[in-house]
Design a protein around this motif. Sequence first.
Motif, PDB file in Angstrom:
ATOM      1  N   LEU A  97       0.834  -1.189   0.000  1.00  0.00           N
ATOM      2  CA  LEU A  97       0.000   0.000   0.000  1.00  0.00           C
ATOM      3  C   LEU A  97       0.876   1.247   0.000  1.00  0.00           C
ATOM      4  O   LEU A  97       1.884   1.313   0.696  1.00  0.00           O
ATOM      5  N   GLU A  98       0.476   2.216  -0.796  1.00  0.00           N
ATOM      6  CA  GLU A  98       1.150   3.510  -0.822  1.00  0.00           C
ATOM      7  C   GLU A  98       0.096   4.585  -0.709  1.00  0.00           C
ATOM      8  O   GLU A  98      -0.991   4.473  -1.265  1.00  0.00           O
ATOM      9  N   LEU A  99       0.410   5.632   0.030  1.00  0.00           N
ATOM     10  CA  LEU A  99      -0.480   6.772   0.141  1.00  0.00           C
ATOM     11  C   LEU A  99       0.277   8.003  -0.328  1.00  0.00           C
ATOM     12  O   LEU A  99       1.310   8.351   0.252  1.00  0.00           O
ATOM     13  N   ARG A 100      -0.184   8.606  -1.406  1.00  0.00           N
ATOM     14  CA  ARG A 100       0.406   9.869  -1.867  1.00  0.00           C
ATOM     15  C   ARG A 100      -0.235  10.964  -1.039  1.00  0.00           C
ATOM     16  O   ARG A 100      -1.410  11.278  -1.186  1.00  0.00           O
ATOM     17  N   ALA A 101       0.539  11.517  -0.119  1.00  0.00           N
ATOM     18  CA  ALA A 101       0.000  12.434   0.878  1.00  0.00           C
ATOM     19  C   ALA A 101      -0.315  13.798   0.289  1.00  0.00           C
ATOM     20  O   ALA A 101       0.474  14.360  -0.466  1.00  0.00           O
ATOM     21  N   TYR A 102      -1.480  14.306   0.649  1.00  0.00           N
ATOM     22  CA  TYR A 102      -1.847  15.684   0.346  1.00  0.00           C
ATOM     23  C   TYR A 102      -1.564  16.563   1.561  1.00  0.00           C
ATOM     24  O   TYR A 102      -1.297  17.742   1.421  1.00  0.00           O
ATOM     25  N   THR A 103      -1.651  15.961   2.748  1.00  0.00           N
ATOM     26  CA  THR A 103      -1.368  16.690   3.976  1.00  0.00           C
ATOM     27  C   THR A 103      -0.881  15.734   5.051  1.00  0.00           C
ATOM     28  O   THR A 103      -1.307  14.581   5.091  1.00  0.00           O
ATOM     29  N   VAL A 104       0.035  16.201   5.873  1.00  0.00           N
ATOM     30  CA  VAL A 104       0.586  15.416   6.979  1.00  0.00           C
ATOM     31  C   VAL A 104       0.667  16.349   8.180  1.00  0.00           C
ATOM     32  O   VAL A 104       1.119  17.487   8.046  1.00  0.00           O
ATOM     33  N   GLY A 105       0.230  15.864   9.326  1.00  0.00           N
ATOM     34  CA  GLY A 105       0.310  16.691  10.524  1.00  0.00           C
ATOM     35  C   GLY A 105       0.500  15.841  11.759  1.00  0.00           C
ATOM     36  O   GLY A 105       0.288  14.630  11.731  1.00  0.00           O
ATOM     37  N   PRO A 106       0.884  16.473  12.857  1.00  0.00           N
ATOM     38  CA  PRO A 106       1.051  15.734  14.107  1.00  0.00           C
ATOM     39  C   PRO A 106      -0.311  15.336  14.674  1.00  0.00           C
ATOM     40  O   PRO A 106      -1.291  16.053  14.495  1.00  0.00           O
ATOM     41  N   ASP A 107      -0.367  14.214  15.347  1.00  0.00           N
ATOM     42  CA  ASP A 107      -1.581  13.777  16.033  1.00  0.00           C
ATOM     43  C   ASP A 107      -1.564  14.440  17.405  1.00  0.00           C
ATOM     44  O   ASP A 107      -0.892  13.962  18.321  1.00  0.00           O
ATOM     45  N   LEU A 108      -2.267  15.539  17.547  1.00  0.00           N
ATOM     46  CA  LEU A 108      -2.214  16.334  18.771  1.00  0.00           C
ATOM     47  C   LEU A 108      -2.913  15.665  19.951  1.00  0.00           C
ATOM     48  O   LEU A 108      -2.826  16.166  21.066  1.00  0.00           O
ATOM     49  N   SER A 109      -3.550  14.534  19.728  1.00  0.00           N
ATOM     50  CA  SER A 109      -4.095  13.785  20.858  1.00  0.00           C
ATOM     51  C   SER A 109      -3.001  12.971  21.537  1.00  0.00           C
ATOM     52  O   SER A 109      -3.186  12.471  22.640  1.00  0.00           O
ATOM     53  N   ARG A 110      -1.842  12.846  20.877  1.00  0.00           N
ATOM     54  CA  ARG A 110      -0.744  12.050  21.432  1.00  0.00           C
ATOM     55  C   ARG A 110       0.572  12.805  21.553  1.00  0.00           C
ATOM     56  O   ARG A 110       1.580  12.226  21.923  1.00  0.00           O
ATOM     57  N   CYS A 111       0.591  14.095  21.220  1.00  0.00           N
ATOM     58  CA  CYS A 111       1.819  14.884  21.356  1.00  0.00           C
ATOM     59  C   CYS A 111       1.468  16.357  21.366  1.00  0.00           C
ATOM     60  O   CYS A 111       0.330  16.739  21.118  1.00  0.00           O
ATOM     61  N   THR A 112       2.452  17.196  21.656  1.00  0.00           N
ATOM     62  CA  THR A 112       2.318  18.639  21.518  1.00  0.00           C
ATOM     63  C   THR A 112       3.435  19.110  20.590  1.00  0.00           C
ATOM     64  O   THR A 112       4.474  18.457  20.480  1.00  0.00           O
ATOM     65  N   VAL A 113       3.201  20.217  19.920  1.00  0.00           N
ATOM     66  CA  VAL A 113       4.200  20.725  18.977  1.00  0.00           C
ATOM     67  C   VAL A 113       4.318  22.234  19.091  1.00  0.00           C
ATOM     68  O   VAL A 113       3.393  22.906  19.545  1.00  0.00           O
ATOM     69  N   GLY A 114       5.455  22.763  18.673  1.00  0.00           N
ATOM     70  CA  GLY A 114       5.638  24.193  18.484  1.00  0.00           C
ATOM     71  C   GLY A 114       5.401  24.483  17.016  1.00  0.00           C
ATOM     72  O   GLY A 114       5.811  23.708  16.161  1.00  0.00           O
ATOM     73  N   LEU A 115       4.740  25.578  16.711  1.00  0.00           N
ATOM     74  CA  LEU A 115       4.374  25.883  15.332  1.00  0.00           C
ATOM     75  C   LEU A 115       5.219  27.030  14.810  1.00  0.00           C
ATOM     76  O   LEU A 115       5.336  28.067  15.456  1.00  0.00           O
ATOM     77  N   THR A 116       5.819  26.857  13.642  1.00  0.00           N
ATOM     78  CA  THR A 116       6.559  27.906  12.967  1.00  0.00           C
ATOM     79  C   THR A 116       5.884  28.155  11.634  1.00  0.00           C
ATOM     80  O   THR A 116       5.814  27.253  10.804  1.00  0.00           O
ATOM     81  N   ARG A 117       5.362  29.358  11.446  1.00  0.00           N
ATOM     82  CA  ARG A 117       4.708  29.684  10.180  1.00  0.00           C
ATOM     83  C   ARG A 117       5.753  30.128   9.180  1.00  0.00           C
ATOM     84  O   ARG A 117       6.594  30.971   9.481  1.00  0.00           O
ATOM     85  N   ASN A 118       5.702  29.570   7.986  1.00  0.00           N
ATOM     86  CA  ASN A 118       6.618  29.947   6.913  1.00  0.00           C
ATOM     87  C   ASN A 118       5.923  30.903   5.973  1.00  0.00           C
ATOM     88  O   ASN A 118       4.702  30.940   5.891  1.00  0.00           O
ATOM     89  N   SER A 119       6.705  31.642   5.204  1.00  0.00           N
ATOM     90  CA  SER A 119       6.138  32.520   4.190  1.00  0.00           C
ATOM     91  C   SER A 119       5.670  31.664   3.017  1.00  0.00           C
ATOM     92  O   SER A 119       5.756  30.451   3.043  1.00  0.00           O
ATOM     93  N   ASP A 120       5.204  32.322   1.969  1.00  0.00           N
ATOM     94  CA  ASP A 120       4.755  31.590   0.781  1.00  0.00           C
ATOM     95  C   ASP A 120       5.810  30.609   0.317  1.00  0.00           C
ATOM     96  O   ASP A 120       6.993  30.910   0.299  1.00  0.00           O
TER      97      ASP A 120
END
Length: 171
Positions: A97-120
């Motif tokens: 099985l392969e999944l061509r990802a359109y979006t990937v993100g952290p599972d916030l129910s199992r971790c916390t993250v710091g967010l850095t916003r990038n420009s365009d």
Amino acid sequence: MYETLATIVGNVVTTPVRRQLPTGEPMVTFRLGSTSRRRDASGEWVDSGTMFLTITCWRRLALGVDASLHRGDPVVVHGHLRTIEYRAKDGTDRRELELRAYTVGPDLSRCTVGLTRNSDYGSGSAPASLMRNTCLGSSAEERARVGENQGDATTVQSDSSDRAETQPVDA
């Protein structure tokens, strides 16, 4: 062609590998493991088996995944699911099985993250550009400046008729 969209919750089980195609386009692949759980007759949680699949990320998503994810991270991945068929070196036919990802993100129910916003386009060298609010039912103005003065509060215009002044929002 039929597209099967899927959202998978699991853990990164291999170190993400970044490749540069001859066209200059970045690509990142990693393996994801997703274990289903269920309650048994006594009410205890038991693992029911693990599904492993290859996740493929392209372009800006590949750059973000390469900079952010590590083996063991809990993630949520959404994309186009398909089966890859190939012949192994030993001559046996294989499928994976392969999944061509359109979006990937952290599972916030199992971790916390710091967010850095990038420009365009993810360069990160300049403040974020004008962003559109796409949330339904939001009271924010259609457009809001985000990241202009890093560390300062950002203002968002309210479109509510009973509140005409701007409200500070932590970006």
